[in-house]
Design an enzyme around this catalytic site. Structure first.
Site, PDB file in Angstrom:
ATOM      1  N   TYR A 231       0.836  -1.199   0.000  1.00  0.00           N
ATOM      2  CA  TYR A 231       0.000   0.000   0.000  1.00  0.00           C
ATOM      3  C   TYR A 231       0.869   1.248   0.000  1.00  0.00           C
ATOM      4  O   TYR A 231       1.828   1.341   0.779  1.00  0.00           O
ATOM      5  CB  TYR A 231      -0.924   0.025   1.218  1.00  0.00           C
ATOM      6  CG  TYR A 231      -2.028   1.049   1.115  1.00  0.00           C
ATOM      7  CD1 TYR A 231      -3.231   0.729   0.483  1.00  0.00           C
ATOM      8  CD2 TYR A 231      -1.863   2.333   1.603  1.00  0.00           C
ATOM      9  CE1 TYR A 231      -4.243   1.677   0.353  1.00  0.00           C
ATOM     10  CE2 TYR A 231      -2.871   3.279   1.491  1.00  0.00           C
ATOM     11  CZ  TYR A 231      -4.059   2.944   0.860  1.00  0.00           C
ATOM     12  OH  TYR A 231      -5.054   3.869   0.728  1.00  0.00           O
ATOM     13  N   PHE A 288      -5.618   9.160  -3.903  1.00  0.00           N
ATOM     14  CA  PHE A 288      -4.308   8.749  -4.412  1.00  0.00           C
ATOM     15  C   PHE A 288      -4.011   7.437  -3.709  1.00  0.00           C
ATOM     16  O   PHE A 288      -3.909   7.384  -2.490  1.00  0.00           O
ATOM     17  CB  PHE A 288      -3.227   9.768  -4.074  1.00  0.00           C
ATOM     18  CG  PHE A 288      -1.822   9.302  -4.403  1.00  0.00           C
ATOM     19  CD1 PHE A 288      -1.183   9.757  -5.546  1.00  0.00           C
ATOM     20  CD2 PHE A 288      -1.152   8.415  -3.571  1.00  0.00           C
ATOM     21  CE1 PHE A 288       0.109   9.329  -5.851  1.00  0.00           C
ATOM     22  CE2 PHE A 288       0.137   7.973  -3.870  1.00  0.00           C
ATOM     23  CZ  PHE A 288       0.751   8.442  -5.013  1.00  0.00           C
ATOM     24  N   GLU A 289      -3.841   6.386  -4.490  1.00  0.00           N
ATOM     25  CA  GLU A 289      -3.655   5.084  -3.875  1.00  0.00           C
ATOM     26  C   GLU A 289      -2.907   4.203  -4.869  1.00  0.00           C
ATOM     27  O   GLU A 289      -3.336   4.039  -6.003  1.00  0.00           O
ATOM     28  CB  GLU A 289      -5.028   4.487  -3.560  1.00  0.00           C
ATOM     29  CG  GLU A 289      -5.025   3.268  -2.695  1.00  0.00           C
ATOM     30  CD  GLU A 289      -6.455   2.903  -2.273  1.00  0.00           C
ATOM     31  OE1 GLU A 289      -6.737   2.942  -1.067  1.00  0.00           O
ATOM     32  OE2 GLU A 289      -7.280   2.596  -3.162  1.00  0.00           O
ATOM     33  N   ILE A 290      -1.772   3.670  -4.457  1.00  0.00           N
ATOM     34  CA  ILE A 290      -1.045   2.671  -5.243  1.00  0.00           C
ATOM     35  C   ILE A 290      -0.989   1.427  -4.373  1.00  0.00           C
ATOM     36  O   ILE A 290      -0.440   1.471  -3.266  1.00  0.00           O
ATOM     37  CB  ILE A 290       0.377   3.130  -5.604  1.00  0.00           C
ATOM     38  CG1 ILE A 290       0.353   4.488  -6.312  1.00  0.00           C
ATOM     39  CG2 ILE A 290       1.059   2.091  -6.483  1.00  0.00           C
ATOM     40  CD1 ILE A 290       1.736   5.033  -6.637  1.00  0.00           C
TER      41      ILE A 290
END
Length: 389
Positions: A231, A288-290
């Site tokens: 994450y 915003f998320e990877i």
């Protein structure tokens, strides 16, 4: 004496020299085993090491692995990529914002990597929408329809109770407090998007529905993969407590029933100031998320989401995917598997993260480094950093 010897003509000199060279070559070919192959035309070859440095040949170009197109001004070869994609949940009316976000991502990062895009909608995308976004990238774009059962409020939800909760939040002026569609979105992002058929081929995803400020000159997907991250975030803040009044009670019930899923190296100290008794409301902003979809598809998270789903809090309250994802990543993953991408500047609504110092200049960032949410009174970044103090 000289009068008796015929004068040597130039032609005779040439014949004599050729005869001597042939004779010498014949003798040496027997005396030295490798001589013949070394001097035959078929044995000649040119290598970069053998070329004189004063040569007009461009050694760097000839010795690279570039494609012919690149050598003559075409597109450069693509760098190695992770098994990843961008995921954008959007509606037809969101077109202006989608165009802005996609263009920023392409200009700042993806024009060099060409990661594919997956756009998902609760209704079919219009032809105008598809045409407008298709000119923004050379990468493939897939347009998907969300299955109804993954989007609409389930039949088993008590609508009268859910409506009572919505009216209460509206009275408190809570943003999206009265919206069912917002709750549908939060539930979909929490438990279903990674099961969509268009996302099955991929492992990592990036949600880019924000404004980007800085060049990204490396591959965050590859960074996640090589460092076993599950994450990645950039902004962290406190959740609005009236939207999740019973969420932490449900989390504690889950931990008590399924202790085997809690990582021994978890980030509980990011979530709680008293060892888990109470939730301090810290979470990672998920616009915003990877992240690693295999983590969401794993047994621990699937059990967790199913547990929360049956509580009904996505509709009776307004449980967001941001706290749900944040709590899960903090409990089920090791703390070193959560990463703060402090070099990636972005803005969503009124909050932004702007890199500072060398990161700001290296990224050619368009934001004001003095206007960053990182150490604002409502930011949780210090809590995250204290995990590694």
């Amino acid at each position: 004496m000289s009068a008796l010897v015929p004068a040597m003509t130039p032609r005779r000199y040439i014949v004599l020299v050729v005869a001597l060279v042939i004779s010498l070559h014949y003798v040496l070919s027997f005396a030295f085993k490798g001589y013949g192959s070394a001097t035959s035309l078929s044995g000649l070859s040119f290598s970069a090491d053998a070329v004189n440095t004063d040569s007009t040949l461009d050694i760097d170009v000839i010795s690279t692995n570039h494609s012919p197109d690149a050598l003559y001004g075409g597109a450069p070869p693509q760098p190695a990529r992770a098994n990843a994609t961008f995921v954008f949940l959007c509606r037809n009316k969101d077109l202006p914002g989608v165009v802005s976000s996609m263009q920023a991502m392409e200009d700042r990062f993806n024009r060099k990597y060409n990661y594919p895009w997956v756009l998902l909608n609760e209704e079919p995308f219009t032809e105008e929408f598809k045409q407008r976004v298709s000119v923004l990238t050379r990468a493939p774009i897939s347009f998907g329809l969300i299955p109804r059962e993954h989007w609409v409020q389930p039949d088993w939800i008590d609508e009268s109770l859910a409506r009572k909760g919505r009216l209460s939040m509206m009275a408190q002026r809570i943003i999206y407090g009265g919206s069912v569609s917002y709750r549908n979105m939060c539930r979909f992002n929490s438990g279903f998007f990674f099961h969509h058929e268009l996302l099955q081929p991929y492992r990592y995803y990036w949600r880019p529905d924000v404004k980007f400020f800085c060049d990204i000159d490396y591959d965050p997907f590859i960074y996640m993969q090589e460092n076993e991250k599950v994450y990645g975030f950039t902004i962290s803040l406190y959740e609005w407590e009236p939207t999740i009044p019973t969420l932490w009670d449900s989390v504690k019930e889950f931990m008590a029933e399924y202790p085997q899923y809690i990582s021994p190296q978890n980030s509980m100290d990011f979530l709680s100031d008293d060892g888990g008794e109470h939730y301090n409301l810290c979470h990672y902003w998920s616009n915003f998320e990877i992240a690693d979809m295999d983590f969401w598809r794993g047994e621990a998270y699937q059990k967790f989401f199913d547990f929360l789903e049956h509580k009904g809090g996505f509709y009776y309250e307004r449980w967001g995917d941001a706290p749900v994802h944040s709590i899960a990543a903090s409990l089920f993953a090791r703390k070193d598997q959560v990463h703060f991408f402090r070099d990636i500047g972005y803005r969503h609504e009124q909050i932004q993260h702007c890199p500072m110092g060398d990161l700001w200049s290296a990224g050619r960032c368009a934001c004001d480094p003095n206007d960053s949410f990182d150490y604002h009174i409502n930011s949780c970044v210090r809590r995250f950093e204290s995990l590694y103090a």
